[in-house]
Design a protein around this motif. Structure first.
Motif, PDB file in Angstrom:
ATOM      1  N   ARG A 134       0.826  -1.212   0.000  1.00  0.00           N
ATOM      2  CA  ARG A 134       0.000   0.000   0.000  1.00  0.00           C
ATOM      3  C   ARG A 134       0.862   1.264   0.000  1.00  0.00           C
ATOM      4  O   ARG A 134       0.516   2.238  -0.648  1.00  0.00           O
ATOM      5  CB  ARG A 134      -0.909   0.019   1.239  1.00  0.00           C
ATOM      6  N   SER A 135       1.983   1.224   0.727  1.00  0.00           N
ATOM      7  CA  SER A 135       2.745   2.456   0.972  1.00  0.00           C
ATOM      8  C   SER A 135       3.660   2.868  -0.164  1.00  0.00           C
ATOM      9  O   SER A 135       3.944   4.043  -0.347  1.00  0.00           O
ATOM     10  CB  SER A 135       3.579   2.302   2.252  1.00  0.00           C
ATOM     11  N   TYR A 136       4.176   1.910  -0.963  1.00  0.00           N
ATOM     12  CA  TYR A 136       5.200   2.211  -1.955  1.00  0.00           C
ATOM     13  C   TYR A 136       4.716   2.029  -3.392  1.00  0.00           C
ATOM     14  O   TYR A 136       5.487   2.196  -4.329  1.00  0.00           O
ATOM     15  CB  TYR A 136       6.426   1.329  -1.717  1.00  0.00           C
ATOM     16  N   GLY A 173       2.753   2.366  -7.038  1.00  0.00           N
ATOM     17  CA  GLY A 173       2.366   3.417  -7.967  1.00  0.00           C
ATOM     18  C   GLY A 173       0.868   3.391  -8.196  1.00  0.00           C
ATOM     19  O   GLY A 173       0.124   2.596  -7.600  1.00  0.00           O
ATOM     20  N   ALA A 174       0.416   4.251  -9.072  1.00  0.00           N
ATOM     21  CA  ALA A 174      -1.017   4.344  -9.378  1.00  0.00           C
ATOM     22  C   ALA A 174      -1.498   3.079 -10.090  1.00  0.00           C
ATOM     23  O   ALA A 174      -0.756   2.431 -10.822  1.00  0.00           O
ATOM     24  CB  ALA A 174      -1.270   5.567 -10.248  1.00  0.00           C
ATOM     25  N   ASN A 175      -2.744   2.722  -9.856  1.00  0.00           N
ATOM     26  CA  ASN A 175      -3.345   1.598 -10.565  1.00  0.00           C
ATOM     27  C   ASN A 175      -3.480   1.944 -12.042  1.00  0.00           C
ATOM     28  O   ASN A 175      -3.907   3.039 -12.398  1.00  0.00           O
ATOM     29  CB  ASN A 175      -4.731   1.275  -9.993  1.00  0.00           C
ATOM     30  N   ASP A 176      -3.111   0.980 -12.904  1.00  0.00           N
ATOM     31  CA  ASP A 176      -3.257   1.176 -14.346  1.00  0.00           C
ATOM     32  C   ASP A 176      -3.474  -0.181 -14.999  1.00  0.00           C
ATOM     33  O   ASP A 176      -3.945  -1.118 -14.344  1.00  0.00           O
ATOM     34  CB  ASP A 176      -2.049   1.925 -14.929  1.00  0.00           C
ATOM     35  N   ASP A 177      -3.105  -0.338 -16.276  1.00  0.00           N
ATOM     36  CA  ASP A 177      -3.333  -1.611 -16.956  1.00  0.00           C
ATOM     37  C   ASP A 177      -2.384  -2.713 -16.480  1.00  0.00           C
ATOM     38  O   ASP A 177      -2.578  -3.878 -16.788  1.00  0.00           O
ATOM     39  CB  ASP A 177      -3.246  -1.450 -18.469  1.00  0.00           C
ATOM     40  N   ASN A 178      -1.327  -2.327 -15.736  1.00  0.00           N
ATOM     41  CA  ASN A 178      -0.420  -3.287 -15.111  1.00  0.00           C
ATOM     42  C   ASN A 178       0.259  -4.189 -16.137  1.00  0.00           C
ATOM     43  O   ASN A 178       0.515  -5.362 -15.867  1.00  0.00           O
ATOM     44  CB  ASN A 178      -1.174  -4.122 -14.074  1.00  0.00           C
ATOM     45  N   LEU A 179       0.576  -3.659 -17.286  1.00  0.00           N
ATOM     46  CA  LEU A 179       1.250  -4.406 -18.346  1.00  0.00           C
ATOM     47  C   LEU A 179       2.590  -3.751 -18.652  1.00  0.00           C
ATOM     48  O   LEU A 179       2.911  -2.688 -18.133  1.00  0.00           O
ATOM     49  CB  LEU A 179       0.378  -4.452 -19.606  1.00  0.00           C
ATOM     50  N   GLY A 180       3.390  -4.410 -19.479  1.00  0.00           N
ATOM     51  CA  GLY A 180       4.657  -3.836 -19.907  1.00  0.00           C
ATOM     52  C   GLY A 180       5.751  -4.004 -18.871  1.00  0.00           C
ATOM     53  O   GLY A 180       5.825  -5.021 -18.177  1.00  0.00           O
ATOM     54  N   GLY A 181       6.619  -2.990 -18.766  1.00  0.00           N
ATOM     55  CA  GLY A 181       7.780  -3.064 -17.881  1.00  0.00           C
ATOM     56  C   GLY A 181       7.419  -2.941 -16.416  1.00  0.00           C
ATOM     57  O   GLY A 181       6.256  -2.776 -16.043  1.00  0.00           O
ATOM     58  N   GLU A 182       8.452  -3.004 -15.567  1.00  0.00           N
ATOM     59  CA  GLU A 182       8.246  -3.021 -14.119  1.00  0.00           C
ATOM     60  C   GLU A 182       7.531  -1.772 -13.635  1.00  0.00           C
ATOM     61  O   GLU A 182       7.859  -0.656 -14.028  1.00  0.00           O
ATOM     62  CB  GLU A 182       9.595  -3.148 -13.405  1.00  0.00           C
ATOM     63  N   LYS A 183       6.566  -1.995 -12.750  1.00  0.00           N
ATOM     64  CA  LYS A 183       5.802  -0.909 -12.145  1.00  0.00           C
ATOM     65  C   LYS A 183       5.807  -1.105 -10.639  1.00  0.00           C
ATOM     66  O   LYS A 183       5.637  -2.231 -10.160  1.00  0.00           O
ATOM     67  CB  LYS A 183       4.378  -0.877 -12.702  1.00  0.00           C
ATOM     68  N   PRO A 184       6.005  -0.047  -9.872  1.00  0.00           N
ATOM     69  CA  PRO A 184       6.188  -0.207  -8.423  1.00  0.00           C
ATOM     70  C   PRO A 184       4.925  -0.687  -7.719  1.00  0.00           C
ATOM     71  O   PRO A 184       3.839  -0.186  -7.943  1.00  0.00           O
ATOM     72  CB  PRO A 184       6.571   1.203  -7.962  1.00  0.00           C
ATOM     73  N   PHE A 185       5.130  -1.690  -6.890  1.00  0.00           N
ATOM     74  CA  PHE A 185       4.059  -2.199  -6.034  1.00  0.00           C
ATOM     75  C   PHE A 185       4.604  -2.356  -4.613  1.00  0.00           C
ATOM     76  O   PHE A 185       4.158  -1.702  -3.690  1.00  0.00           O
ATOM     77  CB  PHE A 185       3.539  -3.528  -6.573  1.00  0.00           C
ATOM     78  N   LEU A 186       5.599  -3.214  -4.463  1.00  0.00           N
ATOM     79  CA  LEU A 186       6.370  -3.226  -3.222  1.00  0.00           C
ATOM     80  C   LEU A 186       7.322  -2.042  -3.180  1.00  0.00           C
ATOM     81  O   LEU A 186       7.604  -1.495  -2.123  1.00  0.00           O
ATOM     82  CB  LEU A 186       7.167  -4.534  -3.099  1.00  0.00           C
ATOM     83  N   GLY A 187       7.828  -1.649  -4.329  1.00  0.00           N
ATOM     84  CA  GLY A 187       8.821  -0.584  -4.412  1.00  0.00           C
ATOM     85  C   GLY A 187      10.216  -1.149  -4.239  1.00  0.00           C
ATOM     86  O   GLY A 187      10.421  -2.132  -3.521  1.00  0.00           O
TER      87      GLY A 187
END
Length: 202
Positions: free
Chosen positions: A2-4, A6-20
């Motif tokens: 929750r804390s690190y 990024g914004a919710n999006d299509d969640n596809l492609g390259g790395e996107k922060p979730f844990l950070g």
């Protein structure tokens, strides 16, 4: 989760922060160095369940958790989980169990590389329980990237079922001090066990 993020999006492609990156590196290091028999990961959200959050644009789903609805190779937020699982396999960090909630029903999932698109990990379990006092939903659709299988699930007959309908769940974990067996019990609103599973350390 929750804390690190990024914004919710299509969640596809390259790395996107979730844990950070900072938290992911910390988690990899601490799990590798842990001397505990069982490594219990308390996760805010499930790995393989799709958690939709509307649409990015017409026909393009927005996702709230790790999964992105694409059963293929890891993309987006899944890349962090793939990195973590590969790290655990490389360093032979075994006996990790994931406990999670968020999706407002209860379930037991077994993840195995033989069923997965991403295969650089060892099999593990994820147990889902909740909510404690909110509308009940589910079941959610599985994303096959990490090879999850539904071993058990109990969800309400209709979405946003009242808490008074009884589809509220919580989990209990017991570890035997002599055998090191880990037992997971999923219980309903009245404390009645709806599912039990015993895990032996390896």
């Amino acid at each position: 989760m929750r804390s690190y993020r990024g914004a919710n999006d299509d969640n596809l492609g390259g790395e996107k922060p979730f844990l950070g990156r900072e938290q992911l590196d910390w988690l990899k290091r601490e799990l590798k160095d842990s001397q505990a028999q069982w490594k219990v990961v308390a996760a805010d959200m499930p790995i393989g369940l799709g958690v939709p959050d509307g649409e990015v644009s017409p026909g393009v789903a927005r996702w709230e958790a790790v999964a992105n609805g694409d059963p293929g190779l890891a993309q987006g937020r899944e890349l962090e989980i793939a990195e973590l699982l590969a790290h655990l396999r490389k360093h032979q960090v075994r006996n990790h169990v994931w406990l999670t909630a968020d999706v407002h029903y209860c379930a037991a999932h077994h993840y195995h590389p033989d069923r997965a698109a991403f295969q650089d990990f060892e099999p593990f379990w994820e147990f889902v329980a909740g909510p404690l006092n909110a509308g009940s939903f589910g079941p959610n659709v599985l994303d096959k990237t990490f090879g999850p299988e539904v071993v058990f699930q109990k969800a309400p007959p209709a979405q946003n079922t009242s808490p008074f309908a009884g589809f509220q769940f919580f989990g209990e974990v017991q570890i035997d001090g002599q055998t090191a067996e880990l037992k997971v019990i999923l219980r309903d609103l009245d404390g009645v066990a709806v599912y039990e599973h015993n895990l032996q350390p390896v």
